[in-house]
Design a protein around this motif. Structure first.
Motif, short mmCIF file in Angstrom:
data_model
loop_
_atom_site.label_atom_id
_atom_site.label_comp_id
_atom_site.label_asym_id
_atom_site.label_seq_id
_atom_site.Cartn_x
_atom_site.Cartn_y
_atom_site.Cartn_z
N VAL A 298 0.84 -1.20 0.00
CA VAL A 298 0.00 0.00 0.00
C VAL A 298 0.87 1.25 0.00
N GLU A 299 1.94 1.22 0.79
CA GLU A 299 2.85 2.37 0.83
C GLU A 299 3.47 2.63 -0.54
N THR A 300 3.88 1.55 -1.22
CA THR A 300 4.47 1.69 -2.55
C THR A 300 3.47 2.30 -3.53
N ILE A 301 2.21 1.83 -3.46
CA ILE A 301 1.19 2.37 -4.36
C ILE A 301 0.96 3.85 -4.09
N LEU A 302 0.91 4.23 -2.82
CA LEU A 302 0.68 5.63 -2.48
C LEU A 302 1.84 6.52 -2.93
N ASP B 48 4.09 10.38 -6.88
CA ASP B 48 5.08 10.74 -7.90
C ASP B 48 4.41 10.95 -9.26
N LEU B 49 3.40 10.13 -9.57
CA LEU B 49 2.72 10.28 -10.86
C LEU B 49 1.95 11.60 -10.91
N VAL B 50 1.31 11.98 -9.80
CA VAL B 50 0.61 13.26 -9.75
C VAL B 50 1.60 14.42 -9.88
N ALA B 51 2.76 14.28 -9.23
CA ALA B 51 3.79 15.32 -9.36
C ALA B 51 4.29 15.41 -10.80
N PHE B 52 4.40 14.26 -11.46
CA PHE B 52 4.82 14.25 -12.86
C PHE B 52 3.77 14.91 -13.74
N LEU B 53 2.49 14.68 -13.42
CA LEU B 53 1.41 15.35 -14.15
C LEU B 53 1.51 16.86 -13.97
N GLY B 54 1.81 17.31 -12.74
CA GLY B 54 1.98 18.75 -12.51
C GLY B 54 3.12 19.32 -13.33
N ALA B 55 4.24 18.57 -13.39
CA ALA B 55 5.38 19.03 -14.20
C ALA B 55 5.00 19.10 -15.68
#
Length: 375
Positions: free
Chosen positions: A122-126, A131-138
Motif C-alpha cells: 500500500v505504501e508503494t502504491i501511495l 510521484d505520478l501526480v507530481a509528474f502530471l503537474g510538471a
C-alpha cells in the motif's frame, strides 16, 4: 602428473602437525575428505598445517583445508600455516577469506509478516501515485510554458510520434474492433432471439460500440503498443545516459521527450477511436445482415434510428483523457528506468499494466458520471 593428494597427522608434545602433499584437486576431493576424517583430531591447543609438499591445489582442495581450519578455530585450537608454493598459499588465503553463502532456511511467515507485506505494498502504491501526480503537474507546467513560446515545440517529433501511434496503429485497431463488432452482433442476436427481439441487436450494437467498446479497446491496444514503446524508448535513453546528456546541454527532458509524445497521442487516439467506431459498426452490420436477413441499407436505417449523436460524443469525449493517461504513465515509467536492461523490461511491463488499469478505472468513473447526468 602430480601424485594423488595425501595427508599425514602427527602429534609432538602439545602441537599437532598436519602435513599436506600431492595434488589437492577436485579429482581426489572425495578421497581427501575421507582421509581428513580418518586422520584424527588434535587433543591440544595448537595445530600446524604444513603445506610444503603440496604440488597442486584448486578451490575444492583449498576448501577442504579451510574447512578443517575453521573447525579447529571453532573448537578453540590455534592454527599456524606453513606455506610452500606462494601461488598455492595465495589461493588458500583467497578461499579462506570467502565466507559460506549458503541460503538460510526461510523463516515461516506468520500473520504479522503478511500484514507487513500488505502495508509495504500500500505504501508503494501511495508513493507511486504521489510521484505520478507530481509528474502530471510538471507536464502541465511544461505545456503552459510551451504554449507561451510555441516556436519551441518540436513539431518534427510530434508528427513522427503521430505517425507511429496513429497511422501505424490503424490496421490492428480496425481489425480488433471489427471482430468485436461481429462478436457483439452474433451474441446479441443469439440471446435476443429467445425473446423475439432480434431487431434490438442493432440498438445494442450501436450503443455498446459507440459509448464503450470502441474507445476502451482502442485505448487498451494503444497502451500495449504505444505506451510500452514510450517507456522502452525513454528507458533505453536513460540506460545510455542520453537523458543526462540532454540536461547537460541545457535541454529539459520534459520538453524534448514527454510533451511531443503526449500531444501526438492526444491527437491520435480520438482519430483512432472514430476509426474504431466505424469498423465496429461495419463488422456488426455485416453480421446483422447475415443473421437478421436484412439489407445493409436497412441496417443503416435502423442504426440511425437507434443511436444519437450523444452516444457518439460520449465515447469520443473519453479518448483525450485516455490518451493523456497512457502517454503520462509511459513517459513516467521510462524516466524511472535505472542503468540496466532488466529495469527497462520490468518498467515497460509495469507501464502497460498501470495504463490499462487506470484507463478502466477512468472509464468506470465516466460511466458513473454520465449515468448521474442522464446522458
Amino acid at each position: 602428473m602430480s601424485d594423488p593428494g595425501w595427508v599425514k597427522f602427527a602429534v609432538s608434545g602439545n602441537v599437532a602437525t598436519w602435513s599436506f602433499g600431492g595434488a589437492w584437486t577436485i579429482d581426489h576431493a572425495a578421497k581427501l575428505s575421507r582421509d581428513l576424517a580418518e586422520a584424527g583430531a588434535p587433543g591440544s591447543g595448537a595445530a600446524v598445517f604444513d603445506l610444503g609438499n603440496l604440488q597442486q591445489l584448486d578451490t575444492s582442495g583449498a576448501w577442504l583445508i579451510t574447512r578443517l581450519g575453521r573447525a579447529m578455530d571453532a573448537a578453540g585450537i590455534k592454527v599456524e600455516t606453513r606455506a610452500g608454493d606462494p601461488d598455492l598459499a595465495a589461493l588458500l588465503q583467497r578461499v579462506a577469506e570467502t565466507r559460506d553463502v549458503l541460503p538460510a532456511h526461510p523463516r515461516r511467515r506468520n500473520l504479522s509478516d503478511k500484514i507487513a507485506e500488505l502495508g509495504a505494498g500500500v505504501e508503494t502504491i501511495l508513493l507511486d501515485s504521489r510521484d505520478l501526480v507530481a509528474f502530471l503537474g510538471a507536464l502541465v507546467l511544461a505545456l503552459g510554458r510551451l504554449s507561451l513560446t510555441p516556436w519551441k515545440l518540436r513539431w518534427n517529433a510530434i508528427f513522427s510520434h503521430l505517425e507511429q501511434t496513429g497511422l501505424n496503429a490503424l490496421p490492428i485497431v480496425g481489425l480488433i474492433n471489427m471482430l468485436v463488432g461481429v462478436v457483439l452482433a452474433f451474441q446479441g442476436a443469439d440471446q435476443l432471439a429467445r425473446f423475439g427481439a432480434q431487431t434490438f441487436t442493432i440498438n445494442m450494437l450501436g450503443i455498446s460500440v459507440l459509448r464503450e467498446m470502441a474507445v476502451l479497446l482502442t485505448a487498451i491496444v494503444v497502451a500495449g503498443r504505444s505506451g510500452s514503446a514510450f517507456t522502452a524508448q525513454i528507458g533505453t535513453m536513460q540506460v545510455n545516459e542520453e537523458v543526462d546528456a540532454l540536461r547537460t546541454i541545457g535541454l529539459n527532458p520534459m520538453d524534448v521527450l514527454v510533451v511531443p509524445r503526449v500531444i501526438a497521442l492526444v491527437i491520435a487516439l480520438p482519430l483512432l477511436t472514430f476509426f474504431a467506431d466505424m469498423m465496429g459498426l461495419l463488422g456488426g452490420g455485416l453480421m446483422c445482415v447475415v443473421l437478421l436477413d436484412i439489407s445493409f441499407q436497412q441496417y443503416l436505417s435502423l442504426l440511425n434510428q437507434a443511436i444519437t449523436t450523444d452516444q457518439f460524443w460520449v465515447g469520443m469525449s473519453k479518448a483525450p483523457f485516455f490518451a493523456v493517461l497512457i502517454a503520462l504513465v509511459g513517459c513516467f515509467e521510462g524516466l524511472r528506468v535505472s542503468g540496466s536492461a532488466e529495469s527497462v523490461g520490468r518498467l515497460t511491463t509495469r507501464s502497460v499494466v498501470e495504463s490499462i488499469f487506470l484507463v478502466i478505472i477512468v472509464d468506470a468513473l465516466f460511466s458513473v458520471m454520465f449515468s448521474y447526468l442522464e446522458i
